[in-house]
Design a protein around this motif. Structure first.
Motif, PDB file in Angstrom:
ATOM      1  N   CYS A  79      37.783  46.786  53.828  1.00  0.00           N
ATOM      2  CA  CYS A  79      37.813  46.779  55.286  1.00  0.00           C
ATOM      3  C   CYS A  79      39.275  46.978  55.690  1.00  0.00           C
ATOM      4  O   CYS A  79      40.175  46.832  54.871  1.00  0.00           O
ATOM      5  CB  CYS A  79      37.256  45.461  55.840  1.00  0.00           C
ATOM      6  SG  CYS A  79      38.145  43.988  55.296  1.00  0.00           S
ATOM      7  N   TYR A 149      34.452  40.195  59.239  1.00  0.00           N
ATOM      8  CA  TYR A 149      34.476  41.653  59.142  1.00  0.00           C
ATOM      9  C   TYR A 149      34.408  42.298  60.525  1.00  0.00           C
ATOM     10  O   TYR A 149      34.985  43.363  60.749  1.00  0.00           O
ATOM     11  CB  TYR A 149      33.327  42.144  58.258  1.00  0.00           C
ATOM     12  CG  TYR A 149      33.544  41.850  56.795  1.00  0.00           C
ATOM     13  CD1 TYR A 149      34.596  42.437  56.101  1.00  0.00           C
ATOM     14  CD2 TYR A 149      32.715  40.966  56.105  1.00  0.00           C
ATOM     15  CE1 TYR A 149      34.811  42.163  54.756  1.00  0.00           C
ATOM     16  CE2 TYR A 149      32.922  40.687  54.767  1.00  0.00           C
ATOM     17  CZ  TYR A 149      33.969  41.287  54.088  1.00  0.00           C
ATOM     18  OH  TYR A 149      34.182  41.007  52.767  1.00  0.00           O
ATOM     19  N   LEU A 165      28.014  43.423  58.412  1.00  0.00           N
ATOM     20  CA  LEU A 165      29.382  43.473  58.921  1.00  0.00           C
ATOM     21  C   LEU A 165      29.521  42.792  60.275  1.00  0.00           C
ATOM     22  O   LEU A 165      30.620  42.408  60.679  1.00  0.00           O
ATOM     23  CB  LEU A 165      29.844  44.926  59.049  1.00  0.00           C
ATOM     24  CG  LEU A 165      30.382  45.628  57.810  1.00  0.00           C
ATOM     25  CD1 LEU A 165      30.701  47.072  58.123  1.00  0.00           C
ATOM     26  CD2 LEU A 165      31.618  44.924  57.272  1.00  0.00           C
ATOM     27  N   PRO A 274      32.669  50.160  53.103  1.00  0.00           N
ATOM     28  CA  PRO A 274      32.797  48.904  52.339  1.00  0.00           C
ATOM     29  C   PRO A 274      31.895  48.833  51.123  1.00  0.00           C
ATOM     30  O   PRO A 274      32.276  48.266  50.105  1.00  0.00           O
ATOM     31  CB  PRO A 274      32.425  47.824  53.365  1.00  0.00           C
ATOM     32  CG  PRO A 274      32.499  48.487  54.688  1.00  0.00           C
ATOM     33  CD  PRO A 274      32.222  49.929  54.475  1.00  0.00           C
TER      34      PRO A 274
END
Length: 565
Positions: A79, A149, A165, A274
């Motif tokens: 990330c 995230y 996420l 990711p």
């Protein structure tokens, strides 16, 4: 001097006398408003990335008490925050200790104790592992910086990110542990002290496992990391106009070099994914005009099976490469037919901060490690005598070059065993067996070390065994590799149950327990029960005997019958 095979890149690189931080500083001035990282609709410019890293470096020094040379754990999936945190640690003159985010709490503890880290930067979904209340006095973390995230996701964005996420997780709590949220650390706007780290200061401490079963830290300086950062940029022709798909894990040296350090050095744009997703990867390539993709063979196999491969414009791709496992020839041919590109295989280790060998674009070989890279000497030697062996003779691969690590962290005996001096050069013994052909290309044939290669992830059996021994029903365990048509190899555990568990505990019970207590790629896919493990007269488990038995059926099938034409 040019490589004789290609007329391409030179054999040598001039050394760089700067820290890795300097690379971001230059790109932030040279390409201030250019997108450094694209992440599900969010574009972070080089200037903004530099500002984040600077503010976090100030937090590390002023709020968390990080001093020059201190180790800081970096524990999250790919990330934008990973990159900002990594460069913040470097800006603070500290050492990046990347940790596999698949590691569970028991595995994470080893990194805390062995590295001596007092500070960790992690994602909220796994932050609970940072709370280690029962560590010996004086060990353990004091400060944890936690990010969600979704801190990197735009509000009201049009790109739908994966659901995982977007989840907000609770922050961990622990006695004596100060937990700070990412946004608060940025908002504090701490100013870091002047940057003093130089090329020969320690920069990164990636961990690699060995036959002892406990991960060992590999000491890398700014200079050793920088050498392969610059080298990979030149070898792959990564420049400011390039767009790089960053999908290999950044905690791993290959992902770190190709998906972060090299594009930041070059001023290229990083498009982050990711977790591997073949459909999203194909869409990102078409949308952003991605030019460079470093991925393992398992990703390429999956990618070519996607229907999007035939419907989207993927013509921007100019470089596809990777390592970790040999690319099957049939898959390489499909890639060439569909995209007109050769899959360029390479070879390296955590101890060498990725590549020591690469296949040149102008003259690649399939299922081949390639040629030694810039300033790198390689040899094939007899593992016992260390005598140099002639072409096409199998022996141990040894390497010397600026990218080779300084040694294992706090492991002087392991360090001494890992190196040998020949003709005035300090060679690292890779423990891998291979050969060199008459033209200087290197090929892997086997492993001297005991290791399982599952989709490019290195699994060290002794480490898995150590974890399995924590299962209350396991009396003994031996871990070996088993053939897997998709992953190349998978993990198999041969288990002797305790007397009161026999007939009660199933193979599936062991597998499910493993999934809860170790990283997914380490988990045994197959469990077989035995009454006893084969042992030497000294009581040592004969793992090679079990491995040979496992390999025997496949070998027998592959052999032609007697008197076959």
């Amino acid at each position: 001097m040019q490589h004789a095979h290609t007329g391409g890149p030179p054999n040598t690189l001039a050394p760089r006398d700067t820290s890795l931080w300097f690379n971001l500083e230059v790109s932030a001035q040279r390409f201030a408003q250019k997108t450094a990282i694209a992440f599900f609709g969010h574009a972070l410019t080089f200037q903004a990335l530099h500002a984040q890293a600077t503010a976090l470096a100030g937090w590390l020094q002023q709020a968390a008490g990080v001093k020059k040379g201190d180790r800081v754990l970096l524990y999250m999936q790919n990330c934008p925050q990973f990159i900002a945190a990594c460069y913040a640690i470097l800006r603070a003159d500290a050492v990046v200790v990347p940790v596999n985010p698949m590691n569970k709490a028991e595995e994470f503890r080893h990194y805390v104790v062995d590295s001596g880290a007092r500070v960790a930067i992690c994602s909220a979904d796994i932050a609970g592992a940072c709370v280690c209340p029962d560590l010996p006095s004086g060990d353990g973390l004091t400060h944890v910086l936690v990010t969600q995230y979704n801190d990197a996701l735009p509000t009201g964005g049009t790109d739908a990110p994966p659901a995982w996420l977007t989840v907000t997780h609770p922050l961990p709590q622990g006695a004596g542990l100060t937990v700070t949220h990412w946004a608060d650390a940025l908002a504090a706007r701490y100013e870091p002290a002047p940057h003093t780290a130089g090329p020969d200061d320690m920069a990164v401490l990636p961990y690699t496992s060995g036959t002892t079963g406990f991960p060992k830290g590999c000491i890398h300086t700014h200079r050793s990391v920088m050498h392969n950062t610059v080298g990979s940029s030149i070898w792959s022709d990564c420049r400011a106009e390039s767009v790089v798909l960053s999908v290999l894990p950044l905690f791993h040296v290959s992902g770190m070099q190709h998906g972060m350090h090299a594009p930041i050095y070059s001023g290229a744009t990083i498009v982050m994914l990711p977790r591997w997703d073949r459909q999203r990867a194909a869409q990102l390539i078409a949308r952003f005009g991605i030019t460079h993709w470093m991925g393992n063979p398992t990703m390429v196999i999956d990618f070519l099976a996607s229907p999007d491969v035939d419907t989207l414009d993927l013509s921007s791709l100019r470089h596809i490469g990777g390592g970790g496992a040999a690319m099957p020839e049939a898959v390489a041919q499909r890639l060439k037919a569909r995209l007109g590109l050769n899959y360029l295989e390479g070879y390296g280790l955590s101890e060498t901060m990725a590549a020591t060998h690469n296949n040149p674009a102008g003259a690649p070989r399939q299922q081949c490690l390639g040629l030694p890279t810039f300033n790198t000497a390689a040899r094939i030697v007899d593992p016992e005598t260390l005598a140099a062996l002639p072409a096409n003779t199998v022996g141990e691969i040894i390497v010397a070059g600026p990218q080779v690590f300084q040694g294992y962290w706090r492991q002087p005996e392991a360090t001494r065993a890992a190196f040998v001096e020949l003709d005035g050069l300090r060679f690292f013994r890779t423990g891998d067996l291979g050969r060199m052909d008459e033209t200087g290309y290197y090929f892997m044939t086997d492993r001297l070390k005991r290791m399982i290669n599952a989709s490019g992830f290195k699994v060290w059996p002794a480490e898995v065994e150590n974890l399995l021994y924590q299962h209350p029903d396991v009396h003994e365990a031996c871990v070996i590799g088993t053939r897997d048509p998709y992953r190349g190899e998978s993990v198999k555990a041969v288990v002797v149950l305790k007397a009161d568990a026999q007939g009660k505990t199933s193979a599936e019970d062991i597998i499910q327990w493993a999934r809860q207590n170790m990283a997914a790629y380490k988990c045994p896919r197959v469990v077989a029960f035995a009454d006893a493990l084969p042992k030497s007269s000294a009581g040592k488990v004969l793992w090679r005997e079990l491995q040979d038995r496992e390999n025997a059926p496949a070998a027998a099938i592959a052999m032609p019958p007697p008197n076959a034409p």
